[in-house]
Scaffold this active site. Structure first.
Site, short mmCIF file in Angstrom:
data_model
loop_
_atom_site.label_atom_id
_atom_site.label_comp_id
_atom_site.label_asym_id
_atom_site.label_seq_id
_atom_site.Cartn_x
_atom_site.Cartn_y
_atom_site.Cartn_z
N HIS A 1 -12.32 4.57 -11.27
CA HIS A 1 -11.05 4.67 -11.16
C HIS A 1 -10.34 4.49 -12.34
CE1 HIS A 1 -11.84 4.72 -7.05
NE2 HIS A 1 -12.14 3.46 -6.92
N GLU B 1 -9.21 -2.36 -7.86
CA GLU B 1 -9.32 -2.99 -6.43
C GLU B 1 -10.45 -4.05 -6.33
OE1 GLU B 1 -11.15 0.86 -5.16
OE2 GLU B 1 -13.03 0.40 -5.63
N HIS C 1 -18.39 1.32 -10.05
CA HIS C 1 -18.74 0.85 -9.29
C HIS C 1 -19.40 1.40 -7.85
CE1 HIS C 1 -14.65 2.06 -8.54
NE2 HIS C 1 -15.06 1.85 -7.05
N ARG D 1 -16.14 10.68 -9.60
CA ARG D 1 -17.50 10.62 -9.37
C ARG D 1 -18.53 10.80 -10.57
NH1 ARG D 1 -15.29 12.85 -5.05
NH2 ARG D 1 -14.75 11.53 -3.59
ZN LIG Z 1 -13.60 2.24 -5.66
#
Ligand SMILES: [Zn+2]
Length: 329
Positions: free
Chosen positions: A105, A123, A181, A201
């Protein structure tokens, strides 16, 4: 209802069907899992237009988090009310039966890649459950460059470039924006993140989309552009013990977007804070949150939003309890 007073709000989980998911959230959350397909995510606090959390208790039952934010900005958000029109955090439980796509992200540093109206996303995960073969990848091994990463993508060896963590319950993993991640092979985590939906992605492990019969679309160029190469504070976090009595209180995350503590014990304790909202998440055991003379039952998987107006509240465990408490800095 009095326009100046709010009470602790509990929300219904929003379950999300995901091909990579499983059925493990059934034993974590009290709301029954729908159908018998794979459920990958339970969104337990969400102020996103397409998925709005609904209040499950009291006079505001059935209202969305967005509606409560709009009607009660000051009682809910306190000193933060002028900064946020949407609740800034998105909270989920994830059940990753299979490996998720390797993804990234954006951070605030790559703002040119963030679509208008969207934000960067940092996150973090707290591991709830893991199996012997479970895997978390968070960050790049040192020395990895854009060139070596692209080469390993072409050769299907990207895992060799990623920092790998063998997860166990209680582990805390920090994933700032810009960190590559993924996780999977039967790991269940609680996730706190900025309220954003921007994901690029990099790699899909060869998975085929069952609807289109094609490999899922990747966004390799965008992902490479927003990866932060070099030193990073991503990965496994060493908890900072802030108190050991009357209960143990550890700080797991402390970043620009959220703070998160883990509270473990069986004696009466304090939760909440003056003039700011807090979120409480029941991880293990149960107890009662006291507010204005009324007890609110907190069990495993329950998520409670303590409005700023509630201030500091007492919490009485009925047995040994593990809670997460989340604040917005
Ligand atoms: Zn994520």
């Amino acid at each position: 209802m009095d326009k100046t007073q709010l009470y602790p709000l509990r929300f219904e989980p929003i379950y999300q069907y995901r091909l990579w998911g499983g059925r493990r959230l059934a034993s974590l959350l009290s709301a029954p899992l729908p159908g018998d397909g794979p459920i990958g995510e339970a969104w337990v606090l969400s102020d996103r237009t397409d998925h709005q959390s609904q209040v499950a208790n009291g006079p505001l039952k059935g209202q969305t988090l967005g509606q409560v934010m709009e009607q009660f900005p000051e009682p809910l958000m306190g000193k933060l009310s002028s900064r946020f029109t949407r609740f800034p955090l998105l909270l989920k439980f994830l059940d990753a039966h299979e490996m998720l796509s390797v993804q990234v992200h954006p951070s605030d540093d790559s703002s040119e890649l963030i679509p208008a109206g969207y934000t960067a996303k940092t996150e973090a995960w707290v591991v709830i459950d893991a199996e012997k073969g479970s895997q978390i990848y968070a960050g790049l091994k040192s020395g990895t460059t854009s060139g070596t990463l692209r080469k390993s993508l072409n050769e299907g060896t990207i895992a060799d470039n990623l920092v790998s963590i063998v997860p166990k319950p209680g582990d805390a993993v920090f994933i700032p924006g810009g960190t590559v991640h993924t996780l999977g092979d039967d790991v269940v985590v609680f996730e706190v993140q900025q309220n954003s939906d921007t994901t690029f992605r990099l790699y899909e492990w060869g998975h085929i989309d069952s609807e289109t019969k094609e490999p899922r679309a990747l966004q390799v160029d965008e992902a490479l552009a927003c990866i932060e190469f070099g030193e990073s504070n991503s990965g496994l976090v060493t908890p900072l013990v802030e108190a050991t009595t009357p209960v143990e209180r550890e700080r797991l995350f402390d970043c620009h977007a959220f703070l998160l503590w883990r509270v473990v014990g069986q004696d009466r304790l304090k939760v909440g804070a003056t003039a700011e909202p807090r979120v409480l998440v029941g991880i293990e055991g149960s107890g009662q949150l006291m507010h204005d003379g009324t007890p609110y039952a907190v069990g495993k998987g329950d998520v409670w939003l303590l409005p700023a107006g509630a201030g500091e509240c007492a919490f009485q465990p009925s047995e040994g309890v593990t809670l997460l408490e989340i604040a917005i800095p």
